[in-house]
Write a protein that holds these residues in place. Structure first.
Motif, mmCIF file in Angstrom:
data_model
loop_
_atom_site.group_PDB
_atom_site.id
_atom_site.type_symbol
_atom_site.label_atom_id
_atom_site.label_comp_id
_atom_site.label_asym_id
_atom_site.label_seq_id
_atom_site.Cartn_x
_atom_site.Cartn_y
_atom_site.Cartn_z
ATOM 1 N N GLU A 1 0.839 -1.211 0.000
ATOM 2 C CA GLU A 1 0.000 0.000 0.000
ATOM 3 C C GLU A 1 0.867 1.251 0.000
ATOM 4 O O GLU A 1 0.614 2.184 -0.770
ATOM 5 C CB GLU A 1 -0.925 -0.034 1.217
ATOM 6 N N PHE B 1 -4.097 -4.570 -2.050
ATOM 7 C CA PHE B 1 -3.911 -3.300 -1.336
ATOM 8 C C PHE B 1 -4.929 -2.263 -1.773
ATOM 9 O O PHE B 1 -5.341 -1.425 -0.979
ATOM 10 C CB PHE B 1 -2.456 -2.808 -1.421
ATOM 11 N N ALA C 1 -3.277 -3.416 4.345
ATOM 12 C CA ALA C 1 -3.387 -2.230 3.491
ATOM 13 C C ALA C 1 -4.404 -1.254 4.065
ATOM 14 O O ALA C 1 -4.230 -0.028 3.984
ATOM 15 C CB ALA C 1 -3.801 -2.646 2.082
#
Lengths: 88, 413
Positions: free
Chosen positions: B35, B114, B313
């Motif tokens: 992320e 993510f 994430a």
């Protein structure tokens, strides 16, 4: 010199606003690229993007590749990119 | 021998759930790394192909290079023996389908994780679609086509084919990949603009990372994962399929279709009991020394590693203040992502892996042929999928016409 031109662009009223918020890769960049290509030379386009990689890397990349001046501003949870199409 | 024994043979006073917890923590870290560095392989491929912008691709190559060098050292000294997959026509065909699917969704098997975590609802549909694609493969393709095709091929490592020690090939290929990563940096078009600020090499949770930072973190994580997983490459598609299959089973079971005992999901019969991928803890009954009594917990950990990545994430995008629920403007887009996800999941199953298991870990972990064969299908697939994207965007979602989204004046919000 460059800074002055950018400052001027920052205060220019855009001819069109193009909203690609809500779109994700590759659409914000693909759509913006198409929009810019079809736009007449001399116009200023303001693009609204909320997809981080497109706003911070790809669309600035498209502008820089064509030597079109652009201004990138973060506004809340999205970005405004103002581009002046100075050449074909 | 360390291989296939360490975690699953831990003494029985150590609870098996501790092993699962290790993979859960790793999964959360994996989600954070993906992320923060926005490490999406589709973005890397699409942006390089469409906009000549290798921003993420430079990170991908650095990750492959560092990992290849580290893994070849571990392989050379027998600390880890990477499990090599078979490769053949199915790798190319699966790679093509996978490429079409990821281009339709704008996110690969790891990218969707993510994105899902940072609030992209469309990628939730992709995740569901990928699982469904995997189930379709399992039910209608695996036994009929895939299994005989795989059985007719061999697993080939490049160093083995060249007659080199693994370390030599790891240093040659890894070194080239690292050089390529550094060289690509010269081609970033955005660097031509005076006001462009390149992201910093940081591991701060509050800032986006430079792709090089993501690359270093991912390389370290890959080496740790493969070492703990006893040579198994990081798999995204199989756990994705298992997660959705586990949910789908609640619906299909009353109608007489139990995925637990259907082909692909079953791994064999031991002492009259069917061992299924969907019930990994059954594997704990393997008590002979080579496999170990904790094997089921390792399998469960490798499964849960993937869905928990979405949570990682989510946490990281929350900390950075970037989490936002993003629903696509047109409902038909959700269907588009579902279909794209299905093509991606089906393709990955055919190729025996996604962008991680079949592509990147081939260069980064196993040093085998699958990544190159996968590429032969993958890149035309991404190109074709992007054209599909454009076509649909122009004709169905109204780009090119005076779209209602194009307004003269910027909205005030």
């Amino acid at each position: 010199m460059v800074a002055d031109a950018l400052e001027e662009l920052k205060n220019t009223e855009p001819d069109e606003v193009f909203d690609v918020r809500g779109e994700t890769c590759p659409f914000p960049a693909l759509h913006s690229q198409k929009k810019l290509k079809r736009m007449p030379v001399g116009h200023v386009l303001e693009i609204l993007i909320d997809h981080p990689p497109a706003a911070e890397e790809t669309v600035p990349g498209i502008c820089a590749e064509n030597n079109w001046p652009y201004v990138l501003e973060k506004e809340g949870d999205y970005w405004r990119i103002k581009v002046k199409k100075t050449s074909r | 021998m360390y291989n296939l024994s360490f975690l699953s043979n831990l003494p029985s006073f150590i609870p098996g759930w501790a092993i699962v917890a290790i993979f859960l923590i790793l999964g959360i870290l994996f989600g954070i790394v993906l992320e923060r560095s926005r490490f999406c392989f589709t973005t890397a491929f699409q942006e390089t192909m469409e906009f000549r912008n290798p921003w993420i691709l430079q990170g991908v190559f650095l990750f492959l290079g560092i990992s290849a060098v580290l893994m070849s050292v571990l392989t050379q000294f027998g600390i880890v023996q990477p499990a090599i997959d078979h490769q053949g026509w199915f790798t190319v065909v699966g790679g093509f389908l996978f490429g079409v699917g990821i281009a339709m969704c704008g996110a690969c098997a790891s990218g969707q994780l993510f994105r899902s975590g940072s609030g992209y609802v469309a990628n939730w549909m992709e995740f569901i679609g990928a699982g469904l694609g995997g189930i379709v493969f399992a039910l209608f393709f695996y036994q009929q086509v895939e299994a005989p095709a795989v059985a007719a091929t061999k697993a080939i490592t490049i160093w083995g084919a060249l007659g080199l020690p693994p370390l030599a090939w790891g240093i040659i290929s890894g070194g080239l990949l690292i050089l390529l990563a550094v060289y690509l940096r010269r081609f970033l078009p955005q660097k031509k603009a005076a006001q462009y600020k390149e992201k910093r090499f940081t591991f701060s949770l509050k800032q986006p990372w430079h792709p090089y930072a993501g690359a270093v973190a991912l390389a370290v994580m890959t080496v740790v994962y493969v070492t703990l997983a006893e040579g198994v490459s990081m798999s995204v598609n199989t756990p994705n399929t298992l997660t959705i299959a586990w949910l789908v089973n609640f619906i299909t079971q009353p109608f007489g279709l139990n995925l637990v005992s259907s082909p692909w999901f079953t791994q064999g019969v031991v002492h009259g009991q069917v061992l299924s991928r969907l019930t990994p803890l059954d594997l704990n009954q393997f008590s002979y020394p080579h496999y170990g009594h904790h094997l089921g917990y390792v399998a469960l950990g490798l499964w849960l590693f993937i869905p928990i990545t979405i949570l990682g994430a989510f946490i990281s995008s929350k900390i950075a203040g970037e989490f936002r629920l993003r629903v696509p403007g047109k409902p038909s887009k959700l269907l588009w992502y579902l279909v794209g996800g299905m093509i991606m999941g089906f393709g990955a199953s055919v190729a025996l892996g996604c962008n991680i298991a079949a592509w990147s870990d081939s260069f980064a972990v196993r040093l085998d042929m699958s990544g190159m064969l996968f590429s032969v299908g993958l890149f035309p697939g991404v190109w074709f999928g992007t054209r599909l994207d454009e076509w649909v965007a122009e004709r169905i979602w109204g780009f090119g016409r005076p779209a209602p989204k194009v307004v003269k004046k910027a909205p005030a919000d």
